[in-house]
Design an enzyme around this catalytic site. Sequence first.
Site, short mmCIF file in Angstrom:
data_model
loop_
_atom_site.label_atom_id
_atom_site.label_comp_id
_atom_site.label_asym_id
_atom_site.label_seq_id
_atom_site.Cartn_x
_atom_site.Cartn_y
_atom_site.Cartn_z
N ASN A 135 -0.36 17.80 -21.27
CA ASN A 135 -0.65 16.76 -22.28
C ASN A 135 -0.65 17.35 -23.68
O ASN A 135 -1.05 16.68 -24.63
CB ASN A 135 -2.01 16.12 -22.00
CG ASN A 135 -2.03 15.40 -20.68
OD1 ASN A 135 -1.01 14.84 -20.27
ND2 ASN A 135 -3.14 15.44 -19.98
N GLU A 147 9.43 17.27 -25.20
CA GLU A 147 8.76 17.68 -23.95
C GLU A 147 9.26 19.04 -23.50
O GLU A 147 8.52 19.81 -22.88
CB GLU A 147 8.98 16.63 -22.85
CG GLU A 147 8.49 15.22 -23.18
CD GLU A 147 6.98 15.02 -22.99
OE1 GLU A 147 6.25 16.00 -22.79
OE2 GLU A 147 6.55 13.84 -23.06
N ARG A 181 -3.40 20.92 -14.99
CA ARG A 181 -2.30 19.99 -15.28
C ARG A 181 -2.44 19.36 -16.66
O ARG A 181 -1.46 18.93 -17.27
CB ARG A 181 -2.21 18.92 -14.20
CG ARG A 181 -0.99 18.03 -14.41
CD ARG A 181 -0.64 17.18 -13.22
NE ARG A 181 0.49 16.32 -13.55
CZ ARG A 181 1.14 15.58 -12.70
NH1 ARG A 181 0.79 15.58 -11.43
NH2 ARG A 181 2.15 14.82 -13.08
N LYS A 187 3.19 11.19 -11.50
CA LYS A 187 2.39 10.27 -12.32
C LYS A 187 3.19 8.98 -12.48
O LYS A 187 4.34 9.00 -12.94
CB LYS A 187 2.13 10.87 -13.70
CG LYS A 187 0.96 11.81 -13.76
CD LYS A 187 0.62 12.13 -15.20
CE LYS A 187 -0.50 13.13 -15.28
NZ LYS A 187 -0.79 13.53 -16.67
N HIS A 194 -0.01 9.97 -28.24
CA HIS A 194 -0.24 8.67 -27.61
C HIS A 194 -0.87 7.68 -28.59
O HIS A 194 -0.55 6.49 -28.59
CB HIS A 194 -1.16 8.81 -26.39
CG HIS A 194 -0.44 9.26 -25.16
ND1 HIS A 194 -1.09 9.69 -24.04
CD2 HIS A 194 0.87 9.34 -24.87
CE1 HIS A 194 -0.22 10.03 -23.11
NE2 HIS A 194 0.99 9.83 -23.59
N ARG A 253 0.82 -1.24 0.00
CA ARG A 253 0.00 0.00 0.00
C ARG A 253 0.84 1.27 0.00
O ARG A 253 0.39 2.34 0.40
CB ARG A 253 -0.98 0.01 1.17
CG ARG A 253 -2.00 -1.10 1.11
CD ARG A 253 -3.22 -0.80 1.94
NE ARG A 253 -4.22 -1.81 1.72
CZ ARG A 253 -4.28 -2.95 2.39
NH1 ARG A 253 -3.38 -3.21 3.34
NH2 ARG A 253 -5.22 -3.82 2.14
N HIS A 282 8.37 7.72 -27.30
CA HIS A 282 7.36 8.65 -26.78
C HIS A 282 7.56 10.09 -27.28
O HIS A 282 6.62 10.70 -27.82
CB HIS A 282 7.38 8.60 -25.25
CG HIS A 282 6.40 9.52 -24.60
ND1 HIS A 282 5.05 9.29 -24.61
CD2 HIS A 282 6.58 10.69 -23.94
CE1 HIS A 282 4.44 10.26 -23.97
NE2 HIS A 282 5.34 11.12 -23.55
N LYS A 302 7.03 22.77 -14.41
CA LYS A 302 6.22 21.60 -14.08
C LYS A 302 5.81 21.64 -12.61
O LYS A 302 4.66 21.35 -12.26
CB LYS A 302 6.99 20.30 -14.38
CG LYS A 302 6.17 19.07 -13.99
CD LYS A 302 6.21 17.96 -14.94
CE LYS A 302 5.17 16.90 -14.59
NZ LYS A 302 5.34 15.66 -15.30
N GLU A 313 -4.49 16.45 -11.68
CA GLU A 313 -5.03 16.74 -13.01
C GLU A 313 -6.55 16.91 -13.02
O GLU A 313 -7.25 16.30 -13.83
CB GLU A 313 -4.60 15.64 -14.01
CG GLU A 313 -4.66 16.14 -15.44
CD GLU A 313 -3.93 15.24 -16.43
OE1 GLU A 313 -2.74 14.95 -16.22
OE2 GLU A 313 -4.58 14.84 -17.40
N HIS A 321 0.08 15.30 -26.71
CA HIS A 321 0.06 13.90 -26.29
C HIS A 321 -1.16 13.14 -26.77
O HIS A 321 -1.12 11.91 -26.85
CB HIS A 321 0.15 13.80 -24.76
CG HIS A 321 1.53 14.08 -24.23
ND1 HIS A 321 2.19 15.27 -24.46
CD2 HIS A 321 2.37 13.33 -23.46
CE1 HIS A 321 3.37 15.24 -23.87
NE2 HIS A 321 3.51 14.07 -23.26
#
Length: 524
Positions: free
Chosen positions: A245, A185, A241, A143, A252, A121, A265, A227, A237, A248
């Site tokens: 993206n 990026e 935030r 993330k 993606h 956990r 990527h 960032k 997000e 992206h």
Amino acid sequence: MGLLSVNLAENGYDIVIERGALYSVGCRCAAIGLKGLAVVVSNPTVASLYGAALRISLEGAGYRVASIEIPDGEEYKNSQTLNRLYDDLLEAGVDRSSFIVALGGGVVGDVAGYAAATWLRGIPFVQVPTTLLAQVDSSVGGKTGIDHPKGKNLIGAFYQPRLVVIDVDTLSTLVPRQFRAGIAEVIKYGVVIDLPFFEYIESHVDELRALNSDVLEEIILRCCRLKAEVVEQDEKEGGVRAILNYGHTLGHAFEALAGYRDMVHGEAVAVGMALAARISLFQGECSESDRQRICDLIVQCGLSIEIPPFDRQLLINALSTDKKSKSGTITFISNRGIGAYTMTRHTPDELLWMSGVESDDDIIDDLELYEEIEILVDDEAEDDLYGHQPFVWQETPVTETELPDSTPGSCLPDPLATATLAELYVSQGFVERALTIYYGLSAANPADETLRGRITELEGRGNGSLAVASEPHALYDDENAVAEAGAADFPIPSVPRSGRADTAVTVLNGWLENIKRMKAESVR
Ligand code: NAD
Ligand code: GLY
């Protein structure tokens, strides 16, 4: 040395940016109170380069060290790798007093971070990113996750590291392709948040590509600061935030269609940004020179903006499984000029249409249709369409070479994002759609009184259901989208929903019919 803090209520941490910082990881972990077994998670490539130095540093600070390797590559960022990693954690006796150190690029950081988030956990973890992409983006912000065969990063958790240690010197061993991918990026931050930073990159392309340490440190520091600021405002997000993206959504999808192998990527993000800039132009959010400037910088940094071959339906499917997809629409980030952003919601179909991306068959059909329209929209017909004082627009008229272009690599202007398109919408009775375009154009050209006059005129024609806004970006027709943005400071303007399901060809056919009718009437 650069030292930044990510200020989050309970989960804040420092980012250290320093040449040779790898050797200080052990004492820095001790300084923030990490105890127990230090479990270094890496891959064979990075472990062989930097594993020994990291071990020395950790052991030097008094830690017992265990090392685990996961296979190298995005195609291994999956549940099988994660399960094997859990097995290894169990075998190494990793308990709640232990912590994980992720040594590698974004893949190692995301997988090791997710293992840390979920093992027992949650146990502490430290990011030691070794690619440019990971140093400017993925190691900061918490993330973590893995890919699902049907979509990227579909499984994951927000789980902040306890510390990020960035050693710029590790970039010297990165293969050029991976280094360039990271620049995508970097550019992203400039495009959607920070024009002066965009200009800094423009003026330091040569030094950046030559791995000049001072320039690299400056760039990494500025990216991490940007960032951190975004993450501090919106850790999970709920709103702003999402701007990270940028590029992206389509990126993606391309990455998934390439099987997470053929495009890395950052390369996919580069193409996605070029298309996002094109969509922004279509929406009237940026000028053609902004779009061109963005594409130029991407290309100067050694990245391709060539659209990979794809099957349209597969691309639609990939976009539909984007994790930002909700009730069939996706939150899309556009650049407003350079250095600012806008959020809108669109179906995958609309995104492809606005980006000008078409599959080969569609291109042929559409071009035939456009040609027919072009022949019909002569001066006389324009007079009829726009009245006897035609609306004056400075952009060059539609010609075949300016039509939405899907040639690989091309990033031509989309002439449809003009008043001409808006007026065609008006002629079709789609006043709301026309207004959406005019709002965007007016935002880009606030001094243009002709535009504002036309907006006032069209707002007068609205049927009362239209939200009339004094400020273009205060136009909301989707309260859910606004709520999703999380804060009034980051509104999501949305294009009117009416006719959203129209495909490009249906819309064009409608125009064609209308133009034919008007032409016939003007001859009579
Ligand atoms: P990567 O982790 O696959 O690393 C690229 C390659 O470089 C790998 O082969 C790796 O072994 C090698 N490598 C790493 N460091 C090296 C070094 N110093 N010298 C030599 N080789 C080295 O790819 P990436 O571009 O770093 O990361 C991409 C991943 O990051 C994607 O999975 C993406 O989804 C994820 N990502 C996550 C976030 C986030 O916020 N968590 C943000 C952006 C991207
Ligand atoms: N890379 C996107 C984010 O961290 O939010």
